[in-house]
Design an enzyme around this catalytic site. Sequence first.
Site, mmCIF file in Angstrom:
data_model
loop_
_atom_site.group_PDB
_atom_site.id
_atom_site.type_symbol
_atom_site.label_atom_id
_atom_site.label_comp_id
_atom_site.label_asym_id
_atom_site.label_seq_id
_atom_site.Cartn_x
_atom_site.Cartn_y
_atom_site.Cartn_z
ATOM 1 N N LYS A 139 -6.152 31.344 -93.189
ATOM 2 C CA LYS A 139 -5.646 32.168 -91.494
ATOM 3 C C LYS A 139 -4.902 33.180 -92.718
ATOM 4 O O LYS A 139 -3.586 34.141 -92.122
ATOM 5 C CB LYS A 139 -4.756 31.921 -90.898
ATOM 6 C CG LYS A 139 -3.796 32.262 -89.406
ATOM 7 C CD LYS A 139 -5.584 32.790 -89.403
ATOM 8 C CE LYS A 139 -5.005 34.189 -87.758
ATOM 9 N NZ LYS A 139 -6.203 34.910 -87.331
ATOM 10 N N TYR B 266 4.705 21.268 -91.421
ATOM 11 C CA TYR B 266 4.262 19.548 -91.338
ATOM 12 C C TYR B 266 5.061 18.971 -92.719
ATOM 13 O O TYR B 266 5.795 17.896 -92.608
ATOM 14 C CB TYR B 266 3.172 19.554 -91.458
ATOM 15 C CG TYR B 266 1.595 19.167 -90.185
ATOM 16 C CD1 TYR B 266 2.484 20.496 -89.458
ATOM 17 C CD2 TYR B 266 0.586 18.352 -90.251
ATOM 18 C CE1 TYR B 266 1.412 20.594 -88.197
ATOM 19 C CE2 TYR B 266 -0.287 18.885 -89.031
ATOM 20 C CZ TYR B 266 0.342 19.508 -88.499
ATOM 21 O OH TYR B 266 -0.289 20.366 -86.786
ATOM 22 N N ASP C 172 -9.349 30.755 -87.359
ATOM 23 C CA ASP C 172 -10.287 30.930 -85.994
ATOM 24 C C ASP C 172 -11.590 30.771 -85.828
ATOM 25 O O ASP C 172 -11.822 30.185 -84.834
ATOM 26 C CB ASP C 172 -9.621 31.739 -84.481
ATOM 27 C CG ASP C 172 -8.917 32.992 -86.425
ATOM 28 O OD1 ASP C 172 -9.469 32.736 -86.723
ATOM 29 O OD2 ASP C 172 -8.555 34.035 -85.533
ATOM 30 N N ASP D 163 -5.909 19.789 -89.704
ATOM 31 C CA ASP D 163 -4.633 18.776 -88.449
ATOM 32 C C ASP D 163 -6.424 19.876 -87.132
ATOM 33 O O ASP D 163 -6.739 18.644 -86.453
ATOM 34 C CB ASP D 163 -3.689 19.160 -88.620
ATOM 35 C CG ASP D 163 -3.201 17.671 -87.152
ATOM 36 O OD1 ASP D 163 -4.476 17.103 -87.222
ATOM 37 O OD2 ASP D 163 -2.062 17.799 -86.787
#
Length: 424
Positions: free
Chosen positions: A231, A161, A283, A307
Amino acid sequence: MQYQHINVPEQGQNITIDERGDWQIPLEPIIAYIDGDGVGLDVMPVMRNVVNRAVEHCYKTARKIHWMQVYNGEQAAKLYDGDWFPQETINAVRTCKIAIKGPLTTPLGGGFRSLNVALRQEMDLFVNMRTIKGFSALPSPLKNPFLTNITVLRDSSEDVYSGIEWQAGSIESEKMLDFLCEEMGVTRLRFTQECGIGIKNISKEGSERLVRYAINYALKNNSNSLTIVHKGNVLKFTDGAFKRWGFALAKKEFKAINHQNGRWLLIERSDQEPLIIKEVIADNMLQQCLMHPEQFDVVATTNQNGDFLADMLSAQVGGVGIMPAANLNNEVAFFEPTHGTFERIAGQNKANPSSSILSAVLMLKFMKWDKAAILIENALEKTFASSQVTFDLAPNKDDSNNSISNNSITLSCTDFAQKVIEHF
């Protein structure tokens, strides 16, 4: 300090921060506010009324907020000859240190990509805080939404971002592709024609300051756990580094020790159970928050992961339209609703003020005015339970997830806020 269009209250004192970094909140602080655009002009005045009445109810005349209006967005453009983002607003907020705002629109045909993003970047508000708490009376896809009570602390300065990207087919994209393939020896790009390129940047400094803030927050709020979400199983040198740098900082600065399971850390506390520092792959975190949200308390994560996670959690407990948020650093705290300007209903006194009210609750908790914060929070829950709600929460006859009575009464924005006050 003299301002062009800002009127400083005659009474009240500015908030200060001492040498140890502790916020000193006077009994009558000056707090800046931006009404914002669209429905901001509907919800922000009623929010201030709810806060004023709660403070008076809890503290009588011993405490009082002195509100100072500052300007951004459409109101600023009218006052400052087309300037949507006046510098004196930034100066005033830095002086006040705490501010609360309504939703902001963004100029069409140029200007800032987002006034909200511009505010965060200009003031380096590197922590985005979302507190997601379930109310049993609100519609939810979960059987027990009240088990969700999670604070997401998301970095807002780095990651994808940050806006470093090049359009597919552009000269810049072709140069970057040539550099990656010819100079850096990259061979794993399956398609190199018409390929957009973006950079995911995660730094040690940015990771450490976010995790440091999160650990301090968890300790000050007597949290049971802090979960670092990443992640890193795939993105080893960005997300994986975020986790590694975070764990290393916990050991170095907070004397964290290894948990017996070999994966987590512990920070010992003299008067209660240790703070557990966990780590979860992003996840898996989404899945676990659906199935067992009660196992999470405070979460620290990167920009994009935060987010996704915060919006999913909000959907579990009534939707993003009623969730509060804050953008913070160690010197400024900016609170805001999570919804947009909703121009189609602006000025009709229909908008739901809950997000603004809960943002004020978050602000009061930050100020350690917990008695007033809890009063408002409990009154809001009683109002939801009474099935007297704004139009957006009124049940649809086909909605089996909505626990609000089909005999609910639809209230205006101001009448809903008054019902909250009546439950004090």
